[in-house]
Scaffold this motif. Structure first.
Motif, PDB file in Angstrom:
ATOM      1  N   SER A 152       0.829  -1.207   0.000  1.00  0.00           N
ATOM      2  CA  SER A 152       0.000   0.000   0.000  1.00  0.00           C
ATOM      3  C   SER A 152       0.863   1.258   0.000  1.00  0.00           C
ATOM      4  CB  SER A 152      -0.932  -0.006   1.221  1.00  0.00           C
ATOM      5  OG  SER A 152      -0.176  -0.087   2.420  1.00  0.00           O
ATOM      6  N   ASP A 153       2.031   1.176   0.642  1.00  0.00           N
ATOM      7  CA  ASP A 153       2.966   2.298   0.631  1.00  0.00           C
ATOM      8  C   ASP A 153       3.950   2.083  -0.521  1.00  0.00           C
ATOM      9  OD1 ASP A 153       4.741   4.313   1.048  1.00  0.00           O
ATOM     10  OD2 ASP A 153       5.110   3.884   3.164  1.00  0.00           O
ATOM     11  N   LEU A 154       3.773   2.817  -1.608  1.00  0.00           N
ATOM     12  CA  LEU A 154       4.570   2.625  -2.808  1.00  0.00           C
ATOM     13  C   LEU A 154       5.942   3.283  -2.723  1.00  0.00           C
ATOM     14  CD1 LEU A 154       1.812   3.205  -5.511  1.00  0.00           C
ATOM     15  CD2 LEU A 154       2.701   1.035  -4.672  1.00  0.00           C
ATOM     16  N   THR A 155       6.206   3.965  -1.634  1.00  0.00           N
ATOM     17  CA  THR A 155       7.506   4.627  -1.504  1.00  0.00           C
ATOM     18  C   THR A 155       8.555   3.732  -0.865  1.00  0.00           C
ATOM     19  OG1 THR A 155       6.989   5.544   0.688  1.00  0.00           O
ATOM     20  CG2 THR A 155       6.317   6.829  -1.241  1.00  0.00           C
ATOM     21  N   LYS A 156       8.142   2.613  -0.282  1.00  0.00           N
ATOM     22  CA  LYS A 156       9.080   1.753   0.439  1.00  0.00           C
ATOM     23  C   LYS A 156       9.801   0.788  -0.499  1.00  0.00           C
ATOM     24  CE  LYS A 156       6.753   1.642   4.932  1.00  0.00           C
ATOM     25  NZ  LYS A 156       6.145   0.744   5.942  1.00  0.00           N
ATOM     26  N   PRO A 157      11.080   0.563  -0.270  1.00  0.00           N
ATOM     27  CA  PRO A 157      11.790  -0.489  -1.010  1.00  0.00           C
ATOM     28  C   PRO A 157      11.655  -1.821  -0.287  1.00  0.00           C
ATOM     29  CG  PRO A 157      13.354   0.735   0.310  1.00  0.00           C
ATOM     30  CD  PRO A 157      12.013   1.368   0.551  1.00  0.00           C
ATOM     31  N   ALA A 158      12.040  -2.882  -0.959  1.00  0.00           N
ATOM     32  CA  ALA A 158      11.974  -4.205  -0.325  1.00  0.00           C
ATOM     33  C   ALA A 158      13.116  -4.412   0.652  1.00  0.00           C
ATOM     34  CB  ALA A 158      12.001  -5.295  -1.395  1.00  0.00           C
ATOM     35  N   MET A 159      14.230  -3.719   0.425  1.00  0.00           N
ATOM     36  CA  MET A 159      15.412  -3.941   1.253  1.00  0.00           C
ATOM     37  C   MET A 159      16.148  -2.619   1.459  1.00  0.00           C
ATOM     38  SD  MET A 159      18.704  -6.398   0.383  1.00  0.00           S
ATOM     39  CE  MET A 159      19.363  -5.264  -0.859  1.00  0.00           C
ATOM     40  N   VAL A 160      16.641  -2.438   2.665  1.00  0.00           N
ATOM     41  CA  VAL A 160      17.435  -1.259   2.994  1.00  0.00           C
ATOM     42  C   VAL A 160      18.701  -1.730   3.696  1.00  0.00           C
ATOM     43  CG1 VAL A 160      17.553   0.892   4.299  1.00  0.00           C
ATOM     44  CG2 VAL A 160      15.403   0.217   3.212  1.00  0.00           C
ATOM     45  N   LEU A 161      19.836  -1.228   3.238  1.00  0.00           N
ATOM     46  CA  LEU A 161      21.106  -1.577   3.869  1.00  0.00           C
ATOM     47  C   LEU A 161      21.356  -0.638   5.038  1.00  0.00           C
ATOM     48  CD1 LEU A 161      23.326  -2.130   0.680  1.00  0.00           C
ATOM     49  CD2 LEU A 161      22.159  -3.850   2.055  1.00  0.00           C
ATOM     50  N   VAL A 162      21.550  -1.198   6.214  1.00  0.00           N
ATOM     51  CA  VAL A 162      21.827  -0.426   7.422  1.00  0.00           C
ATOM     52  C   VAL A 162      23.147  -0.906   8.017  1.00  0.00           C
ATOM     53  CG1 VAL A 162      19.396   0.014   7.889  1.00  0.00           C
ATOM     54  CG2 VAL A 162      20.460  -2.049   8.799  1.00  0.00           C
ATOM     55  N   GLU A 163      23.615  -0.199   9.040  1.00  0.00           N
ATOM     56  CA  GLU A 163      24.903  -0.544   9.632  1.00  0.00           C
ATOM     57  C   GLU A 163      24.906  -1.951  10.217  1.00  0.00           C
ATOM     58  OE1 GLU A 163      25.990   2.389  12.446  1.00  0.00           O
ATOM     59  OE2 GLU A 163      26.236   4.007  10.965  1.00  0.00           O
ATOM     60  N   SER A 164      23.766  -2.330  10.777  1.00  0.00           N
ATOM     61  CA  SER A 164      23.704  -3.651  11.414  1.00  0.00           C
ATOM     62  C   SER A 164      23.470  -4.788  10.425  1.00  0.00           C
ATOM     63  CB  SER A 164      22.578  -3.664  12.455  1.00  0.00           C
ATOM     64  OG  SER A 164      21.337  -3.344  11.838  1.00  0.00           O
ATOM     65  N   VAL A 166      20.955  -5.939   6.949  1.00  0.00           N
ATOM     66  CA  VAL A 166      19.895  -5.722   5.965  1.00  0.00           C
ATOM     67  C   VAL A 166      18.563  -5.606   6.686  1.00  0.00           C
ATOM     68  CG1 VAL A 166      18.676  -6.688   3.981  1.00  0.00           C
ATOM     69  CG2 VAL A 166      21.150  -6.956   4.166  1.00  0.00           C
ATOM     70  N   HIS A 167      17.801  -4.574   6.337  1.00  0.00           N
ATOM     71  CA  HIS A 167      16.476  -4.364   6.926  1.00  0.00           C
ATOM     72  C   HIS A 167      15.417  -4.513   5.840  1.00  0.00           C
ATOM     73  CE1 HIS A 167      13.163  -2.854   9.209  1.00  0.00           C
ATOM     74  NE2 HIS A 167      13.051  -1.754   8.467  1.00  0.00           N
ATOM     75  N   LEU A 168      14.348  -5.250   6.152  1.00  0.00           N
ATOM     76  CA  LEU A 168      13.239  -5.449   5.221  1.00  0.00           C
ATOM     77  C   LEU A 168      12.048  -4.634   5.707  1.00  0.00           C
ATOM     78  CD1 LEU A 168      13.471  -9.324   4.657  1.00  0.00           C
ATOM     79  CD2 LEU A 168      14.539  -7.496   3.317  1.00  0.00           C
ATOM     80  N   PRO A 169      11.857  -3.403   5.195  1.00  0.00           N
ATOM     81  CA  PRO A 169      10.768  -2.537   5.688  1.00  0.00           C
ATOM     82  C   PRO A 169       9.383  -3.146   5.542  1.00  0.00           C
ATOM     83  CG  PRO A 169      12.300  -1.305   4.308  1.00  0.00           C
ATOM     84  CD  PRO A 169      12.643  -2.747   4.152  1.00  0.00           C
ATOM     85  N   MET A 170       9.189  -3.998   4.541  1.00  0.00           N
ATOM     86  CA  MET A 170       7.866  -4.576   4.287  1.00  0.00           C
ATOM     87  C   MET A 170       7.800  -6.051   4.658  1.00  0.00           C
ATOM     88  SD  MET A 170       7.313  -2.829   0.548  1.00  0.00           S
ATOM     89  CE  MET A 170       5.609  -3.341   0.456  1.00  0.00           C
ATOM     90  N   GLY A 171       8.850  -6.525   5.320  1.00  0.00           N
ATOM     91  CA  GLY A 171       8.892  -7.933   5.654  1.00  0.00           C
ATOM     92  C   GLY A 171       9.224  -8.790   4.437  1.00  0.00           C
ATOM     93  N   VAL A 172       9.029 -10.075   4.589  1.00  0.00           N
ATOM     94  CA  VAL A 172       9.348 -11.000   3.492  1.00  0.00           C
ATOM     95  C   VAL A 172       8.461 -10.736   2.282  1.00  0.00           C
ATOM     96  CG1 VAL A 172       9.464 -13.439   2.846  1.00  0.00           C
ATOM     97  CG2 VAL A 172      10.124 -12.739   5.144  1.00  0.00           C
ATOM     98  N   GLN A 173       7.241 -10.257   2.494  1.00  0.00           N
ATOM     99  CA  GLN A 173       6.332  -9.988   1.371  1.00  0.00           C
ATOM    100  C   GLN A 173       6.901  -8.941   0.410  1.00  0.00           C
ATOM    101  OE1 GLN A 173       2.719  -8.897   3.433  1.00  0.00           O
ATOM    102  NE2 GLN A 173       1.862 -10.949   3.179  1.00  0.00           N
ATOM    103  N   GLY A 174       7.730  -8.057   0.932  1.00  0.00           N
ATOM    104  CA  GLY A 174       8.306  -7.035   0.077  1.00  0.00           C
ATOM    105  C   GLY A 174       9.217  -7.577  -1.004  1.00  0.00           C
ATOM    106  N   LEU A 175       9.671  -8.827  -0.849  1.00  0.00           N
ATOM    107  CA  LEU A 175      10.556  -9.436  -1.843  1.00  0.00           C
ATOM    108  C   LEU A 175       9.804  -9.969  -3.060  1.00  0.00           C
ATOM    109  CD1 LEU A 175      12.809 -11.517   0.592  1.00  0.00           C
ATOM    110  CD2 LEU A 175      13.275  -9.247  -0.347  1.00  0.00           C
ATOM    111  N   VAL A 176       8.476 -10.029  -2.971  1.00  0.00           N
ATOM    112  CA  VAL A 176       7.694 -10.661  -4.042  1.00  0.00           C
ATOM    113  C   VAL A 176       7.851  -9.914  -5.364  1.00  0.00           C
ATOM    114  CG1 VAL A 176       5.363 -11.222  -4.827  1.00  0.00           C
ATOM    115  CG2 VAL A 176       6.040 -11.679  -2.453  1.00  0.00           C
ATOM    116  N   LEU A 177       7.649  -8.600  -5.369  1.00  0.00           N
ATOM    117  CA  LEU A 177       7.705  -7.845  -6.626  1.00  0.00           C
ATOM    118  C   LEU A 177       9.083  -7.898  -7.298  1.00  0.00           C
ATOM    119  CD1 LEU A 177       5.504  -4.647  -6.136  1.00  0.00           C
ATOM    120  CD2 LEU A 177       5.036  -6.662  -7.483  1.00  0.00           C
ATOM    121  N   PRO A 178      10.176  -7.597  -6.592  1.00  0.00           N
ATOM    122  CA  PRO A 178      11.471  -7.655  -7.289  1.00  0.00           C
ATOM    123  C   PRO A 178      11.815  -9.043  -7.808  1.00  0.00           C
ATOM    124  CG  PRO A 178      11.769  -7.318  -4.927  1.00  0.00           C
ATOM    125  CD  PRO A 178      10.333  -7.113  -5.213  1.00  0.00           C
TER     126      PRO A 178
END
Length: 454
Positions: A152-164, A166-178
């Motif tokens: 629903s939030d089209l501005t979020k990516p599936a993955m974000v690289l952070v210092e600690s 990899v962060h998945l802002p949308m959870g595992v479901q965010g990987l579906v589209l890419p």
């Protein structure tokens, strides 16, 4: 075995040259060589005369003696280079002319259309994707809440690289589209380049730049597509939706045009009544009209190869049978017909065409390839003794020897001769060729003779 010898424009080059030379007058040919030698090599007129005659009838030694200074080593070397240049130029001219003839017969667009399509399409796609990405990053109205399902939030990516990590802002479901976009792109590449691997192994391309180019192009595209997944994972969902729409459209066209009903609705395919193998039944009437209008068997073989690559086997057989009506001794037409029957698992017909091809050929390598295909066709029919005989006749050709040995071992096993099968496999694996053989063939031989590795 069914795709090892696909006809290409390069394979019918020699036939095209012979046909053209039969209709060329000697005087005109002499003048053509004379003019091309002047333009290509810029050598003196005294040296050009014997060179032109050499290109026409091979009598350079006789005519060179009549030209002052033509017997010097420097002039002879110049004549030789000029003659080679003229012959190479003629070969390219004939190839280009033959290509344009075939393109017209097969109703293939001019190559410029493909180039223009990419020049226009790629920048537009990149510009649109970049614009959508910037809109998502700027938080345009609706981008943050008016998506669908889990995105629903089209501005979020599936993955974000952070210092600690990899962060998945949308959870595992965010990987579906890419991952879905990558899968569709890989499928589209597979559909578009499935024939290039077979073409790269064609004997006519051996030693040319086309062979490695066709062999490595699909793996390169696969690698680039898989690598691009890293970028897709970090793009906003809005960009991925745009990318998915584009990939879905391309893949839909490729899959849809394979179905006769879709082609008929779009006006690409109308069925003709009546039937028979190689006849007009089930054949696109436009293809039938083109084939009937062609009076060159080699051109018809290439037309048949084009339709076979598109899995339009009725049209391919129509073209090939037309070629055999014009030239019953055309080995490539017989071979290509055998290939199409093999692709449809019509093994008796395939065996018959391959045998005829082998009988017509005199060159060892293509004849060995045809005999190997005879062995495969016999093997598929359970005629293991005949298959073994065909394999043995084909075993002299080094380029296909690993597959021939594999066929021999399998046939011996089917005939209840495991000791002989093991001996043949062991002898090959200890030979120098085994070091250049693929691991898959060696593993297959090992499994047949010793059982699978632990």
């Amino acid at each position: 075995h069914t795709t090892a010898w696909q006809p290409t424009s390069a394979t019918i080059h020699v036939a095209g040259r012979q046909q053209q030379s039969c209709h060329q007058q000697p005087q005109h040919q002499h003048q053509l060589h004379q003019q091309q030698l002047h333009e290509t090599a810029s050598i003196s007129g005294g040296a050009t005369a014997p060179a032109a005659s050499y290109a026409g009838d091979g009598s350079i030694q006789q005519q060179a003696a009549q030209v002052p200074g033509a017997d010097s080593p420097a002039t002879q070397l110049q004549i030789s280079k000029a003659t080679a240049a003229v012959q190479q130029l003629q070969r390219w001219q004939e190839r280009i002319q033959l290509y344009h003839d075939l393109r017209w017969k097969c109703q293939v667009p001019h190559p410029m259309w493909f180039a223009v399509n990419q020049v226009l399409q790629v920048p537009i796609f990149i510009y649109t994707a970049a614009s959508i990405r910037r809109m998502a990053q700027a938080g345009w109205l609706g981008f943050g809440s008016e998506g669908l399902l889990w995105f629903s939030d089209l501005t979020k990516p599936a993955m974000v690289l952070v210092e600690s990590g990899v962060h998945l802002p949308m959870g595992v479901q965010g990987l579906v589209l890419p991952l879905a976009v990558t899968g569709m792109m890989l499928t589209s590449i597979r559909l578009g380049f499935k024939a290039s691997g077979a073409a790269s192994r064609h004997p006519s391309l051996a030693g040319t730049w086309l062979s490695p180019f066709l062999a490595y192009l699909p793996p390169l595209l696969y690698s680039l597509t898989i690598a691009s997944t890293y970028i897709k994972l970090q793009l906003p969902q809005a960009v991925l939706l745009h990318w998915m729409a584009s990939s879905s459209y391309t893949l839909g066209l490729q899959l849809g045009l394979k179905h006769p009903r879709v082609r008929s609705l779009l006006g690409y395919s109308q069925q003709l009544p009546g039937a028979g193998e190689g006849g007009a039944g089930g054949v696109d009437p436009a293809v039938a009209a083109q084939a009937i209008a062609v009076d060159n068997a080699d051109v018809l073989v290439v037309m048949g190869a084009k339709h076979a690559a598109l899995q339009r086997y009725s049209e391919a057989l129509f073209c090939l049978h037309r070629a055999l009506l014009l030239d019953p001794g055309n080995a490539r037409a017989h071979y290509s017909t055998g290939q199409i029957h093999a692709l449809q698992h019509q093994w008796p017909q395939s065996e018959d065409r391959y045998r005829t091809c082998a009988e017509l050929l005199t060159d060892e390598q293509p004849r060995g390839q045809a005999l190997y295909c005879v062995g495969v066709a016999c093997h598929q029919q359970g005629k293991f003794q005949e298959a073994l005989q065909a394999y043995e006749q084909a075993s002299k050709v080094e380029t296909i020897q690993p597959m021939v040995v594999l066929g021999q071992v399998r046939a011996l096993k089917e005939l209840g001769q495991p000791a002989e099968a093991k001996a043949v496999a062991s002898a090959f694996m200890q030979s120098e060729q085994a070091s250049r053989c693929s691991a898959a063939v060696l593993d297959a031989l090992r499994c047949i003779t010793q059982g699978p590795k632990a």
